[in-house]
Scaffold this active site. Structure first.
Site, PDB file in Angstrom:
ATOM      1  N   CYS A  37       4.866  -3.745  -0.441  1.00  0.00           N
ATOM      2  CA  CYS A  37       5.861  -2.700  -0.666  1.00  0.00           C
ATOM      3  C   CYS A  37       5.612  -1.496   0.231  1.00  0.00           C
ATOM      4  CB  CYS A  37       5.887  -2.276  -2.129  1.00  0.00           C
ATOM      5  SG  CYS A  37       4.323  -1.642  -2.710  1.00  0.00           S
TER       6      CYS A  37
ATOM      7  N   CYS B 133       1.411  -2.138  -9.340  1.00  0.00           N
ATOM      8  CA  CYS B 133       1.295  -0.717  -9.000  1.00  0.00           C
ATOM      9  C   CYS B 133       0.055  -0.126  -9.659  1.00  0.00           C
ATOM     10  CB  CYS B 133       2.532   0.042  -9.443  1.00  0.00           C
ATOM     11  SG  CYS B 133       4.073  -0.779  -9.025  1.00  0.00           S
TER      12      CYS B 133
END
Ligand code: FES
Length: 145
Positions: free
Chosen positions: A34, A103
């Site tokens: 990402c 994350c």
């Protein structure tokens, strides 16, 4: 996507954002998929994390998890901080959607990398303390920014 109130709180009002100029442990990690980046600064005195700050160029969950993770290690010993797992951070945030778990791995990794840097600066091999770092991509199911 549904976020808990705690996630929204830490996302809209993140704690410990910034830099520490005289940090003695700094770690930067990134997620290749990402492109999110997290940088962690630690000020450690007598084995205790006196101060911690972070900067992240990342999604809302990355901000919320780093914010919560810094709160969880502030004032703790290096040993305690090394035991902090991404699952503990997710739990403290009352959960994250499955696609956002990676994350939180970034937050755990950033702390471990900064602690490894702290050991290295003192001429100590960090591997026995910090161990292998988790690959955030392993838990990366999808990246919805
Ligand atoms: Fe990649 Fe959150 S860290 S989307």
């Amino acid at each position: 996507m549904l976020y808990s109130e705690k996630v929204m709180d830490h996302f809209t009002n993140p704690r410990n954002v910034g830099e520490i100029e005289d940090a003695n442990g700094v770690g930067e990690v990134g997620n290749a998929k990402c492109g999110d980046i997290m940088k962690m600064y630690l000020k450690i005195e007598n084995g205790v994390i006196e101060d911690v700050k972070f900067k992240t160029f990342g999604c809302g969950a990355a901000i919320a998890t780093s914010s919560m993770a810094t709160e969880m290690i502030k004032g703790k010993t290096v040993d305690e901080a090394l035991k902090l797992t991404n699952s503990a951070v997710v739990e403290a945030l009352e959960g994250l959607p499955p696609v956002k778990i990676h994350c939180s791995v970034l937050a755990e990794q950033a702390i471990k990398t900064a602690l490894a840097d702290y050991y290295t600066r003192q001429g100590i091999d960090p591997t026995p303390f910090v161990g292998e770092l988790k690959d955030p991509d392993e838990e990366h199911l999808a990246c919805e920014m």
